[in-house]
Design an enzyme around this catalytic site. Structure first.
Site, PDB file in Angstrom:
ATOM      1  N   ALA A   1      78.822  33.795 173.102  1.00  0.00           N
ATOM      2  CA  ALA A   1      79.725  33.743 171.941  1.00  0.00           C
ATOM      3  C   ALA A   1      78.954  33.789 170.619  1.00  0.00           C
ATOM      4  O   ALA A   1      79.565  33.727 169.562  1.00  0.00           O
ATOM      5  CB  ALA A   1      80.572  32.474 171.998  1.00  0.00           C
TER       6      ALA A   1
ATOM      7  N   ARG B   1      72.437  30.870 173.652  1.00  0.00           N
ATOM      8  CA  ARG B   1      71.185  30.116 173.466  1.00  0.00           C
ATOM      9  C   ARG B   1      70.951  29.755 172.012  1.00  0.00           C
ATOM     10  O   ARG B   1      70.222  28.824 171.712  1.00  0.00           O
ATOM     11  CB  ARG B   1      69.997  30.944 173.988  1.00  0.00           C
TER      12      ARG B   1
ATOM     13  N   SER C   1      80.771  47.714 181.899  1.00  0.00           N
ATOM     14  CA  SER C   1      80.352  48.759 180.945  1.00  0.00           C
ATOM     15  C   SER C   1      80.621  50.125 181.546  1.00  0.00           C
ATOM     16  O   SER C   1      80.611  50.284 182.777  1.00  0.00           O
ATOM     17  CB  SER C   1      78.848  48.626 180.667  1.00  0.00           C
TER      18      SER C   1
ATOM     19  N   TYR D   1      70.034  48.690 184.000  1.00  0.00           N
ATOM     20  CA  TYR D   1      71.187  48.156 183.256  1.00  0.00           C
ATOM     21  C   TYR D   1      72.499  48.653 183.879  1.00  0.00           C
ATOM     22  O   TYR D   1      73.397  47.860 184.185  1.00  0.00           O
ATOM     23  CB  TYR D   1      71.115  48.563 181.778  1.00  0.00           C
TER      24      TYR D   1
ATOM     25  N   PRO E   1      83.537  48.674 178.361  1.00  0.00           N
ATOM     26  CA  PRO E   1      83.464  49.375 177.079  1.00  0.00           C
ATOM     27  C   PRO E   1      82.384  50.447 177.057  1.00  0.00           C
ATOM     28  O   PRO E   1      81.362  50.335 177.734  1.00  0.00           O
ATOM     29  CB  PRO E   1      83.092  48.265 176.078  1.00  0.00           C
TER      30      PRO E   1
HETATM   31  P1  NDP Z   1      75.174  41.102 171.623  1.00  0.00           P
HETATM   32  O1  NDP Z   1      73.700  41.238 171.795  1.00  0.00           O
HETATM   33  O2  NDP Z   1      75.732  41.138 170.267  1.00  0.00           O
HETATM   34  O3  NDP Z   1      75.674  39.770 172.361  1.00  0.00           O
HETATM   35  C1  NDP Z   1      75.134  39.352 173.585  1.00  0.00           C
HETATM   36  C2  NDP Z   1      75.511  37.910 173.829  1.00  0.00           C
HETATM   37  O4  NDP Z   1      75.002  37.525 175.127  1.00  0.00           O
HETATM   38  C3  NDP Z   1      74.910  36.966 172.812  1.00  0.00           C
HETATM   39  O5  NDP Z   1      75.859  36.007 172.447  1.00  0.00           O
HETATM   40  C4  NDP Z   1      73.759  36.316 173.554  1.00  0.00           C
HETATM   41  O6  NDP Z   1      73.569  34.991 173.119  1.00  0.00           O
HETATM   42  C5  NDP Z   1      74.316  36.299 174.981  1.00  0.00           C
HETATM   43  N1  NDP Z   1      73.250  36.164 175.958  1.00  0.00           N
HETATM   44  C6  NDP Z   1      72.291  37.064 176.300  1.00  0.00           C
HETATM   45  N2  NDP Z   1      71.452  36.522 177.199  1.00  0.00           N
HETATM   46  C7  NDP Z   1      71.883  35.253 177.422  1.00  0.00           C
HETATM   47  C8  NDP Z   1      71.436  34.181 178.225  1.00  0.00           C
HETATM   48  N3  NDP Z   1      70.348  34.281 179.009  1.00  0.00           N
HETATM   49  N4  NDP Z   1      72.134  33.026 178.215  1.00  0.00           N
HETATM   50  C9  NDP Z   1      73.215  32.895 177.426  1.00  0.00           C
HETATM   51  N5  NDP Z   1      73.694  33.857 176.645  1.00  0.00           N
HETATM   52  C10 NDP Z   1      73.023  35.023 176.637  1.00  0.00           C
HETATM   53  O7  NDP Z   1      75.797  42.284 172.519  1.00  0.00           O
HETATM   54  P2  NDP Z   1      77.299  42.615 172.981  1.00  0.00           P
HETATM   55  O8  NDP Z   1      78.265  41.712 172.358  1.00  0.00           O
HETATM   56  O9  NDP Z   1      77.459  44.048 172.829  1.00  0.00           O
HETATM   57  O10 NDP Z   1      77.165  42.291 174.533  1.00  0.00           O
HETATM   58  C11 NDP Z   1      78.087  41.494 175.249  1.00  0.00           C
HETATM   59  C12 NDP Z   1      78.297  42.101 176.615  1.00  0.00           C
HETATM   60  O11 NDP Z   1      78.882  43.382 176.446  1.00  0.00           O
HETATM   61  C13 NDP Z   1      77.031  42.324 177.433  1.00  0.00           C
HETATM   62  O12 NDP Z   1      77.286  41.947 178.762  1.00  0.00           O
HETATM   63  C14 NDP Z   1      76.798  43.824 177.324  1.00  0.00           C
HETATM   64  O13 NDP Z   1      76.117  44.332 178.430  1.00  0.00           O
HETATM   65  C15 NDP Z   1      78.229  44.316 177.285  1.00  0.00           C
HETATM   66  N6  NDP Z   1      78.481  45.644 176.767  1.00  0.00           N
HETATM   67  C16 NDP Z   1      78.086  45.990 175.504  1.00  0.00           C
HETATM   68  C17 NDP Z   1      78.353  47.260 175.029  1.00  0.00           C
HETATM   69  C18 NDP Z   1      77.871  47.722 173.693  1.00  0.00           C
HETATM   70  O14 NDP Z   1      77.808  48.949 173.463  1.00  0.00           O
HETATM   71  N7  NDP Z   1      77.557  46.831 172.758  1.00  0.00           N
HETATM   72  C19 NDP Z   1      79.119  48.213 175.816  1.00  0.00           C
HETATM   73  C20 NDP Z   1      79.468  47.753 177.129  1.00  0.00           C
HETATM   74  C21 NDP Z   1      79.183  46.513 177.557  1.00  0.00           C
HETATM   75  P3  NDP Z   1      72.139  34.313 172.820  1.00  0.00           P
HETATM   76  O15 NDP Z   1      71.171  35.401 172.501  1.00  0.00           O
HETATM   77  O16 NDP Z   1      72.420  33.402 171.660  1.00  0.00           O
HETATM   78  O17 NDP Z   1      71.813  33.571 174.053  1.00  0.00           O
HETATM   79  C1  8X3 Z   2      76.653  49.507 176.840  1.00  0.00           C
HETATM   80  C2  8X3 Z   2      77.115  50.925 176.745  1.00  0.00           C
HETATM   81  O1  8X3 Z   2      76.386  53.319 177.040  1.00  0.00           O
HETATM   82  O2  8X3 Z   2      74.905  51.844 175.801  1.00  0.00           O
HETATM   83  O3  8X3 Z   2      76.947  48.974 178.075  1.00  0.00           O
HETATM   84  O4  8X3 Z   2      75.087  51.644 178.178  1.00  0.00           O
HETATM   85  S1  8X3 Z   2      75.799  51.964 176.969  1.00  0.00           S
END
Ligand code: NDP
Ligand code: 8X3
Length: 256
Positions: A17, A41, A143, A156, A186
């Site tokens: 979050a 974290r 994803s 990934y 997404p």
């Molecule tokens: P962000 O990097 O903005 O957010 C990622 C979140 O995951 C952060 O809040 C981070 O919190 C948390 N996180 C990562 N590792 C850990 C850990 N070990 N423990 C706890 N929390 C963790 O990226 P997105 O919001 O884009 O990503 C969210 C999800 O969406 C992911 O699963 C990503 O694979 C997926 N996704 C993203 C897409 C994109 O294009 N952006 C498309 C498709 C899927 P912190 O670092 O504070 O721990």
């Molecule tokens: C994130 C979307 O296309 O960068 O999951 O892998 S992509």
């Protein structure tokens, strides 16, 4: 008039979050009246969200890779947040975009530990309670990388394909329990995702979103909010969401 669920009846866990999709989703639910537990974290980001959203938001500093910390923390939620009925296992990351023969093994391990094992720990710590109560919803951030291959997507995309199949298998297991499962898939969302993928290289991550209109965290949060507030007899199994500016790759043909 079609009756959606009252969001104030929802007690929502959002992993990851502290930024991006998770932060937008925590805001969407808390502003609609739900109680939201937000994890990550970076404690300072969680405290800032608590200041912004007020007492309906409960910050929980947590690394999803630590099973014992996940289990202990989620078993000891304050009363207003216990009895979760939405678990959004969203925390995750991509690391690297190199072809498999040049990728870093520690990046692959970190993605497996976070996107697969961390997600499993989150589900295992919360699912029995939801089944017992006969009500709940597990939502994953899968994803399009789990649906379509692309160069550099290697591990990934593999982790997100796991999430997709695991979601479908959970649906099979949970038939009749009152617990529903949704995998949101997404395409490109502008968050800190690419900054993390490129190990903090802001110039490189900016190019991903340059001169186009990606999805926003709010776009995905809205879809999640819709899935979670449909009546309880409705289960949206998978929801694939691209920005209109993005679509699948053509087949690659090497010539000569
Ligand atoms: P962000 O990097 O903005 O957010 C990622 C979140 O995951 C952060 O809040 C981070 O919190 C948390 N996180 C990562 N590792 C850990 C850990 N070990 N423990 C706890 N929390 C963790 O990226 P997105 O919001 O884009 O990503 C969210 C999800 O969406 C992911 O699963 C990503 O694979 C997926 N996704 C993203 C897409 C994109 O294009 N952006 C498309 C498709 C899927 P912190 O670092 O504070 O721990
Ligand atoms: C994130 C979307 O296309 O960068 O999951 O892998 S992509």
């Amino acid at each position: 008039m079609y009756q959606m669920l009252d969001p104030s009846t929802l007690r929502v866990l959002v992993t990851g979050a502290t930024s991006g999709i998770g932060a937008s989703t925590a805001r969407r639910f808390a502003r609609a009246g739900a109680h939201v537990v937000g994890t990550g974290r970076r404690a300072d980001r969680l405290i800032a969200l608590r200041d912004e959203l007020g007492p309906r938001f409960h910050p929980l500093e947590l690394d999803v890779r630590d099973n014992s910390a996940v289990t202990t923390a989620l078993a000891a939620l304050p009363e207003a947040f216990a009895g979760l009925n939405v678990v959004f296992a969203n925390a995750g990351l991509a690391l690297g975009l190199e072809p498999a023969h040049r990728a870093r093994l520690d990046d692959w391990e970190d993605m497996v530990d976070t996107n697969i094992k961390g997600l499993l720990y989150t589900v295992r710590a919360t699912l029995p309670g939801m089944v017992e109560r006969g009500e709940g919803h597990v939502v994953f951030t899968g994803s399009v990388a789990g649906d379509y291959p692309y160069p550099g997507g290697n591990a990934y995309g593999g982790t997100k394909a796991f999430v997709k199949q695991y979601a479908l298998n959970l649906i099979a297991d949970l038939a009749g329990t009152g617990v529903r499962v949704t995998n949101i898939e997404p395409g490109m969302v502008e968050t800190e995702f690419s900054l993390v993928r490129f190990h903090g290289d802001a110039d490189r991550s900016d190019t991903v979103y340059a001169n186009t209109q990606p999805l926003s965290g709010e776009d995905i949060a809205e879809q999640i909010f819709f899935c979670c507030t449909t009546p309880r007899h409705v289960n949206i199994n998978r929801l694939q969401v691209f920005p209109t500016a993005q679509t699948f790759s053509p087949f690659t043909i090497k010539r000569g």
